[in-house]
Design a protein around this motif. Structure first.
Motif, short mmCIF file in Angstrom:
data_model
loop_
_atom_site.label_atom_id
_atom_site.label_comp_id
_atom_site.label_asym_id
_atom_site.label_seq_id
_atom_site.Cartn_x
_atom_site.Cartn_y
_atom_site.Cartn_z
N GLU A 66 3.26 -8.48 -0.34
CA GLU A 66 2.07 -7.67 -0.15
C GLU A 66 0.96 -8.11 -1.08
N THR A 67 -0.22 -7.57 -0.83
CA THR A 67 -1.39 -7.87 -1.65
C THR A 67 -1.88 -6.59 -2.30
N VAL A 68 -2.10 -6.65 -3.61
CA VAL A 68 -2.64 -5.50 -4.34
C VAL A 68 -3.95 -5.91 -4.99
N ALA A 69 -4.93 -5.03 -4.94
CA ALA A 69 -6.18 -5.22 -5.67
C ALA A 69 -6.14 -4.31 -6.89
N VAL A 70 -6.48 -4.86 -8.05
CA VAL A 70 -6.50 -4.09 -9.28
C VAL A 70 -7.95 -4.02 -9.76
N PHE A 71 -8.53 -2.83 -9.67
CA PHE A 71 -9.91 -2.61 -10.11
C PHE A 71 -9.90 -2.24 -11.59
N ILE B 119 -12.39 -8.35 -0.19
CA ILE B 119 -10.94 -8.12 -0.14
C ILE B 119 -10.43 -8.16 1.29
N ARG B 120 -11.20 -7.61 2.21
CA ARG B 120 -10.78 -7.66 3.61
C ARG B 120 -10.82 -9.09 4.15
N ALA B 121 -11.77 -9.87 3.68
CA ALA B 121 -11.83 -11.27 4.09
C ALA B 121 -10.60 -12.04 3.59
N LEU B 122 -10.13 -11.68 2.38
CA LEU B 122 -8.97 -12.36 1.80
C LEU B 122 -7.66 -11.91 2.43
N ALA C 51 -6.33 -4.56 1.35
CA ALA C 51 -5.19 -4.67 0.45
C ALA C 51 -4.10 -3.67 0.85
N ASP C 52 -2.85 -4.07 0.69
CA ASP C 52 -1.74 -3.17 1.01
C ASP C 52 -1.70 -1.98 0.07
N ALA C 53 -2.15 -2.18 -1.15
CA ALA C 53 -2.28 -1.09 -2.12
C ALA C 53 -3.38 -1.48 -3.09
#
Length: 348
Positions: free
Chosen positions: A157-162, A215-218, A224-226
């Motif tokens: 999965e892919t996670v974005a960390v802000f 993020i949606r492009a990536l 992102a999944d989470a």
């Protein structure tokens, strides 16, 4: 005599002396070596933006209540510090399993000494082979690990960390260890460069683009999944909501101050059925309570560090003498230097 840091009032730091009491049965005295400054919670107390300034937490009702006229939040003794490492300097005669010189981590504030029980010391002994200074990451490490546990990540999965301050850096590293691809998001290019060096798959400066679209492009348009939001900014929380997959989970691990200006719940939150889950260090998610607790999280952080699977020391950007604590807080408050983790040294 010991010495302790005190917030006298907003943006005012002093160092006061206190008398060290004799040890009781089963007790040990720790001599503090290092104490970490949290640029989140501790700065809210320093700046006067913490909800405790105008309110009082009613533990019985679990509600904030307004302070009565004349009641004050200050002084704050110890500065609410919670990242300390010390060595055993003295022990009661009946102490059996902890020895002088053992390294003990914990949370006792910016003070030169602290008394603990033998059972506490046994449970908080720093793992052999680690440098003493990394013991200051016990709390930050747990905050990050708890956020990753709350994100329910899975391999692939892919996670974005802000937010790529110290807890965000640690969360990004832990998420990669969990099998996720990591997108690190921040406003600061220095922090993002550090994130890339520590293994983030992608970095995004949200001040220069629409982070959600990037993020949606990536992720092939999916999102992102989470998402873990750990900066404490309501604006970032809104962007996190915009960035996650439909019916996805956003872990709100930051400490938000005041009104949530910039968070628009009638937009993507409502139309994409987004879950916002609070992650707070005082407890783990109920479904994990049968196997995870604070002690296990701490031990996991230091085990990973000892194995070389989690970088801690590289996050320390400045070590200052305890006597210069006032300058350290002013520097962080005014952002006159680029820093991640600032540490106070008691070995002056």
């Amino acid at each position: 005599m010991g010495k302790v840091l005190v917030f006298d009032r907003e943006r005012s730091v002093s160092i006061e002396e206190y008398e060290e009491r004799p040890l009781g049965p089963g007790e040990l005295r720790l001599r503090t070596l290092y104490s970490g400054i949290s640029a989140g919670t501790q700065l809210t107390a320093y700046r006067g933006t913490n909800p405790m300034v105008g309110g009082i937490w009613n533990r019985e009702l679990q509600l904030f209540e307004k302070r009565q006229p004349g009641s004050t939040f200050y002084p704050v003794v110890g500065g609410w510090a919670y990242e300390e490492i010390g060595e055993v300097a003295e022990a009661s005669p009946d102490v059996q399993e902890v020895r002088a010189g053992d390294l003990i981590y914990g949370a006792w504030g910016h003070r030169s000494s602290h008394i603990v029980t033998e059972s506490f010391a046994r449970a908080h002994r720093l793992a052999p082979g680690l440098k003493p200074i990394v013991g200051i990451f016990s709390q930050m490490g747990c905050i990050a690990l708890n956020a990753v546990l709350d994100a329910h990540l899975h391999v692939g999965e892919t996670v974005a960390v802000f937010g790529q301050g110290v807890p965000g850096q640690l969360a990004a590293q832990l998420a990669r260890r969990n099998g996720a691809a990591v997108i690190a998001v921040d406003l600061d290019d220095y922090r993002l460069a550090k994130s890339k060096d520590l293994g983030a798959d992608h970095t995004i400066n949200s001040g220069t683009c629409d982070a959600a679209k990037e993020i949606r492009a990536l992720t092939g348009g999916r999102g992102a999944d989470a998402v873990i939001e750990i900066s404490g900014s309501p604006h970032a929380l809104h962007q996190a909501v915009r960035s996650v997959v439909y019916n996805g989970r956003v872990v709100a691990a930051g400490f938000y101050q005041g009104q949530a200006e910039g968070l628009y719940l009638g937009e993507e939150f409502h139309h994409n059925r987004i879950q916002i889950v609070c992650s707070q260090i005082n407890a783990v998610a109920p479904e994990l309570g049968n196997r995870w607790n604070r002690t296990r999280m701490e031990q996991t952080i230091f085990r990973l560090a000892g194995q070389g699977d989690l970088e801690l020391e590289t996050l320390i950007t400045r070590i200052m003498p305890f006597s210069e604590a006032s300058d350290a807080y002013a520097m962080l408050d005014r952002q006159t230097e680029t820093n991640l983790q600032v540490v106070l040294s008691f070995e002056e």
